[in-house]
Design an enzyme around this catalytic site. Sequence first.
Site, mmCIF file in Angstrom:
data_model
loop_
_atom_site.group_PDB
_atom_site.id
_atom_site.type_symbol
_atom_site.label_atom_id
_atom_site.label_comp_id
_atom_site.label_asym_id
_atom_site.label_seq_id
_atom_site.Cartn_x
_atom_site.Cartn_y
_atom_site.Cartn_z
ATOM 1 N N GLY A 153 -19.105 -55.041 149.462
ATOM 2 C CA GLY A 153 -18.768 -53.673 149.874
ATOM 3 C C GLY A 153 -19.095 -52.656 148.804
ATOM 4 C CG LEU A 205 -25.769 -43.416 146.142
ATOM 5 C CD1 LEU A 205 -27.258 -43.770 146.063
ATOM 6 C CD2 LEU A 205 -25.015 -44.420 147.014
ATOM 7 C CG ASN A 229 -9.721 -43.089 145.364
ATOM 8 O OD1 ASN A 229 -8.950 -42.753 144.476
ATOM 9 N ND2 ASN A 229 -11.022 -43.234 145.162
ATOM 10 C CB ILE A 250 -18.400 -42.854 145.346
ATOM 11 C CG1 ILE A 250 -18.819 -43.548 144.044
ATOM 12 C CG2 ILE A 250 -19.445 -43.151 146.434
ATOM 13 C CD1 ILE A 250 -18.918 -45.063 144.144
ATOM 14 C CB SER A 251 -15.868 -38.661 147.997
ATOM 15 O OG SER A 251 -16.727 -37.932 147.152
ATOM 16 C CB THR A 298 -23.535 -37.288 133.362
ATOM 17 O OG1 THR A 298 -23.525 -38.690 133.112
ATOM 18 C CG2 THR A 298 -24.395 -36.576 132.331
ATOM 19 N N GLY A 323 -23.707 -44.116 139.603
ATOM 20 C CA GLY A 323 -24.878 -43.970 138.741
ATOM 21 C C GLY A 323 -25.692 -42.715 139.002
#
Length: 222
Positions: A175, A53, A102, A125-126, A60, A55
């Site tokens: 979305g 997700l 993408n 995110i995929s 990082t 965040g």
Amino acid sequence: MEPPHSVSFNPKGSMMSVMSNPTNIFWHESTVGKTERQNLINQQGCVVWITGLSGSGKSTLACSLNRELHSRGKLSYVLDGDNVRHGLNKNLGFSPEDRTENIRRVGEVAKLFADAGLICIASLISPYRKDRDACRAMLTDANFIEVFMNMSLEVCERRDPKGLYKLARAGKIKGFTGIDDPYEPPLNCEIMIEEKDGVCPTPCDMAGQVVSYLDENGFLHA
Ligand SMILES: Nc1ncnc2c1ncn2[C@@H]1O[C@H](COP(=O)(O)OS(=O)(=O)O)[C@@H](OP(=O)(O)O)[C@H]1O
Ligand SMILES: Nc1ncnc2c1ncn2[C@@H]1O[C@H](COP(=O)(O)OP(=O)(O)O)[C@@H](O)[C@H]1O
């Protein structure tokens, strides 16, 4: 490298058609192979695909892993969803079709980096399983290492460093993954990063988990 299906060009270089069985174009094999490149830099090219997700800590981990590999003398390169959307994929939005395209493009680029001998770290995110599986299918299975950032929506939403969850909850972004667009967790990922006793591992520990996997599976030597 395997010849892929491709795009056909006329003599002036403009695109003629896209087809799965191309005619009039031919795969040109290089005289320097992947093994020779890998021997040169003493590592095995592969793709570390980080999914999760917004965040959840993908960027990082990608940065921390990139730094750790660099400090060990290993060549890696990060393809981050946010960054790639500034260039290669700047014409794509967040519809299901655009997300699929993408991921497909990044998968193809990651495959090239892996063929070059690099450890390519893709952090996107995929959200759709079939798109990630399609990227896996572009490589030999062992060379696609799927890392699932298994952080709860609550954690990600609490972090909300860009304020996007807040906007999505207010209906100002439509979305948004996890709010009104699906995220399909992997069923068989190679590595899972998750909280233990309610504590998220540090960036250094997350990178360590991936480096251990790469080391144990022979990617850090030719
Ligand atoms: N609708 C919607 N849904 C999800 N994310 C959104 C959306 N709109 C913008 N953003 C921002 O775009 C970043 C995700 O880009 P990705 O290329 O990784 O997305 S995807 O894989 O194509 O789904 C994502 O970055 P990360 O937070 O780093 O994941 C968001 O900042
Ligand atoms: N392991 C971690 N522990 C604590 N905070 C983290 C951790 N990983 C990421 N964060 C923080 O969470 C936020 C989102 O991280 P980020 O890497 O941008 O996620 P993503 O790329 O998945 O959107 C940032 O503010 C980041 O500093």
